[in-house]
Design a protein around this motif. Structure first.
Motif, PDB file in Angstrom:
ATOM      1  N   SER A 109       0.822  -1.216   0.000  1.00 56.55           N
ATOM      2  CA  SER A 109       0.000   0.000   0.000  1.00 56.55           C
ATOM      3  C   SER A 109       0.856   1.267   0.000  1.00 56.55           C
ATOM      4  O   SER A 109       0.524   2.250  -0.666  1.00 56.55           O
ATOM      5  N   CYS A 110       1.976   1.248   0.735  1.00 52.19           N
ATOM      6  CA  CYS A 110       2.855   2.424   0.729  1.00 52.19           C
ATOM      7  C   CYS A 110       3.492   2.622  -0.637  1.00 52.19           C
ATOM      8  O   CYS A 110       3.691   3.756  -1.100  1.00 52.19           O
ATOM      9  N   GLY A 115       4.392   5.780  -3.575  1.00 48.46           N
ATOM     10  CA  GLY A 115       5.471   5.601  -4.532  1.00 48.46           C
ATOM     11  C   GLY A 115       6.865   5.614  -3.915  1.00 48.46           C
ATOM     12  O   GLY A 115       7.795   6.172  -4.508  1.00 48.46           O
ATOM     13  N   VAL A 116       7.024   5.016  -2.741  1.00 45.95           N
ATOM     14  CA  VAL A 116       8.327   5.029  -2.063  1.00 45.95           C
ATOM     15  C   VAL A 116       9.324   4.154  -2.819  1.00 45.95           C
ATOM     16  O   VAL A 116       8.969   3.129  -3.405  1.00 45.95           O
ATOM     17  N   GLU A 117      10.589   4.559  -2.805  1.00 47.54           N
ATOM     18  CA  GLU A 117      11.637   3.801  -3.486  1.00 47.54           C
ATOM     19  C   GLU A 117      12.180   2.674  -2.608  1.00 47.54           C
ATOM     20  O   GLU A 117      12.417   1.558  -3.070  1.00 47.54           O
ATOM     21  N   PHE A 118      12.427   2.989  -1.335  1.00 47.44           N
ATOM     22  CA  PHE A 118      12.964   2.009  -0.399  1.00 47.44           C
ATOM     23  C   PHE A 118      12.080   1.993   0.852  1.00 47.44           C
ATOM     24  O   PHE A 118      11.630   3.043   1.313  1.00 47.44           O
ATOM     25  N   GLN A 119      11.876   0.801   1.404  1.00 51.53           N
ATOM     26  CA  GLN A 119      11.104   0.704   2.641  1.00 51.53           C
ATOM     27  C   GLN A 119      11.462  -0.585   3.371  1.00 51.53           C
ATOM     28  O   GLN A 119      11.761  -1.606   2.755  1.00 51.53           O
ATOM     29  N   LYS A 120      11.429  -0.490   4.708  1.00 53.16           N
ATOM     30  CA  LYS A 120      11.735  -1.664   5.519  1.00 53.16           C
ATOM     31  C   LYS A 120      11.082  -1.533   6.876  1.00 53.16           C
ATOM     32  O   LYS A 120      11.239  -0.524   7.570  1.00 53.16           O
ATOM     33  N   PHE A 121      10.335  -2.579   7.251  1.00 49.67           N
ATOM     34  CA  PHE A 121       9.684  -2.623   8.550  1.00 49.67           C
ATOM     35  C   PHE A 121      10.507  -3.531   9.461  1.00 49.67           C
ATOM     36  O   PHE A 121      10.866  -4.655   9.091  1.00 49.67           O
ATOM     37  N   THR A 122      10.788  -3.053  10.670  1.00 50.62           N
ATOM     38  CA  THR A 122      11.607  -3.818  11.609  1.00 50.62           C
ATOM     39  C   THR A 122      10.975  -3.831  12.985  1.00 50.62           C
ATOM     40  O   THR A 122      10.687  -2.770  13.553  1.00 50.62           O
ATOM     41  N   LEU A 123      10.757  -5.039  13.503  1.00 52.92           N
ATOM     42  CA  LEU A 123      10.313  -5.169  14.886  1.00 52.92           C
ATOM     43  C   LEU A 123      11.508  -4.961  15.814  1.00 52.92           C
ATOM     44  O   LEU A 123      12.631  -5.357  15.495  1.00 52.92           O
ATOM     45  N   VAL A 194       9.908   0.050  13.849  1.00 53.12           N
ATOM     46  CA  VAL A 194      10.216   1.257  13.081  1.00 53.12           C
ATOM     47  C   VAL A 194      10.071   0.924  11.596  1.00 53.12           C
ATOM     48  O   VAL A 194      10.464  -0.150  11.141  1.00 53.12           O
ATOM     49  N   MET A 195       9.450   1.828  10.885  1.00 56.72           N
ATOM     50  CA  MET A 195       9.292   1.692   9.441  1.00 56.72           C
ATOM     51  C   MET A 195      10.198   2.732   8.797  1.00 56.72           C
ATOM     52  O   MET A 195      10.079   3.935   9.074  1.00 56.72           O
ATOM     53  N   ALA A 196      11.124   2.273   7.959  1.00 58.85           N
ATOM     54  CA  ALA A 196      12.064   3.183   7.301  1.00 58.85           C
ATOM     55  C   ALA A 196      11.669   3.367   5.844  1.00 58.85           C
ATOM     56  O   ALA A 196      11.448   2.390   5.124  1.00 58.85           O
ATOM     57  N   PHE A 197      11.566   4.615   5.425  1.00 61.59           N
ATOM     58  CA  PHE A 197      11.317   4.951   4.025  1.00 61.59           C
ATOM     59  C   PHE A 197      12.566   5.636   3.470  1.00 61.59           C
ATOM     60  O   PHE A 197      13.162   6.476   4.156  1.00 61.59           O
ATOM     61  N   GLY A 198      12.933   5.314   2.250  1.00 58.19           N
ATOM     62  CA  GLY A 198      14.129   5.913   1.675  1.00 58.19           C
ATOM     63  C   GLY A 198      13.895   6.464   0.283  1.00 58.19           C
ATOM     64  O   GLY A 198      12.997   6.023  -0.442  1.00 58.19           O
ATOM     65  N   SER A 199      14.721   7.435  -0.083  1.00 55.54           N
ATOM     66  CA  SER A 199      14.661   8.031  -1.411  1.00 55.54           C
ATOM     67  C   SER A 199      16.082   8.223  -1.935  1.00 55.54           C
ATOM     68  O   SER A 199      17.003   8.508  -1.161  1.00 55.54           O
ATOM     69  N   SER A 200      16.249   8.100  -3.231  1.00 58.18           N
ATOM     70  CA  SER A 200      17.559   8.329  -3.831  1.00 58.18           C
ATOM     71  C   SER A 200      17.905   9.811  -3.843  1.00 58.18           C
ATOM     72  O   SER A 200      19.075  10.178  -3.990  1.00 58.18           O
TER      73      SER A 200
END
Length: 229
Positions: A109-110, A115-123, A194-200
């Motif tokens: 969904s994100c 339109g996120v380029e990078f994403q990572k969910f971490t417990l 924590v949910m990390a979103f990244g962009s170039s």
């Protein structure tokens, strides 16, 4: 409204005012607000010049007001779009059947809505383990050591992160990340994920990024996680 000086001032006082203004022709340049308070009859000569200046000032204020109104309307349209995107993300999360499904829906969904380029969910856990092995889990102390901001995070944090910080946040899949945004997830006041979103783009995520709707998604995740964890 200021009345005609001849109605309230003596001839001597009026003459002094007139002489002062003649000797200080730039008097109104730094006091433009007075022009909107003066009563200026339609006349010729200097009176016409002041009237024109007053009209010009009002026109400038009108242009400024229109510009601000346009900005408000544009911001409203952006907020409407973000609200719609956020609603679809939340709706997808509410339909999750388990933790793995929740994270997969979060990713999909994100990606679709933002339109996120990078994403990572971490417990984040005290022992670094969790029964749901499909979902990445990291020891909380190790995470806070690698990414110090996690030890004091209260809401979304955005900007440029160090190489070792990005490595932990994106599980090593961080090549090309120029800027990032961290979305903390709390349960009963305790940081659990924590949910990390990244962009170039190194300027895409910064300390001026609007995170209101992302913070809301974080709140929703905080309510859903206890069902599966």
């Amino acid at each position: 409204m200021v009345q005609d000086a001849t109605a309230t001032e003596s001839p001597l006082e009026a003459a002094q005012i007139e002489e002062y203004l003649r000797n200080n022709p730039t008097f109104f340049l730094e006091r433009e607000h007075l022009l909107t308070e003066l009563y200026l009859p339609h006349a010729s000569g200097e009176a016409v010049s002041l009237l024109e200046r007053q009209v010009s000032l009002l026109r400038e204020r009108n242009i400024d007001a229109r510009k601000r109104l346009k900005e408000f309307l544009e911001q409203g349209e952006r907020n409407d779009e973000l609200f719609g995107n956020t609603r679809r993300v939340v709706t997808a999360l509410l339909e999750a059947r388990n933790l793995t499904d929740l994270v997969e829906r979060l990713y999909a969904s994100c990606q679709n809505e933002f339109g996120v380029e990078f994403q990572k969910f971490t417990l984040l856990s005290r022992d670094g383990h969790h029964r749901q092995t499909q979902v990445r889990c990291v020891n909380l102390s190790e995470a806070e050591t690698a990414v110090p901001v996690l030890s004091r995070i209260q809401q979304c944090v955005a900007g440029i992160f160090r190489e070792d910080e990005l490595k932990l946040l994106f599980a090593g899949d961080h090549n090309g990340v120029g800027s990032a945004l961290l979305l903390p997830v709390f349960v009963s006041g305790e940081l659990v994920a924590v949910m990390a979103f990244g962009s170039s783009d190194v300027k895409y995520f910064n300390n001026e990024s609007d995170t209101l709707f992302l913070d809301f998604i974080g709140d929703v995740l905080g309510r859903l996680l206890p069902r599966f964890v």
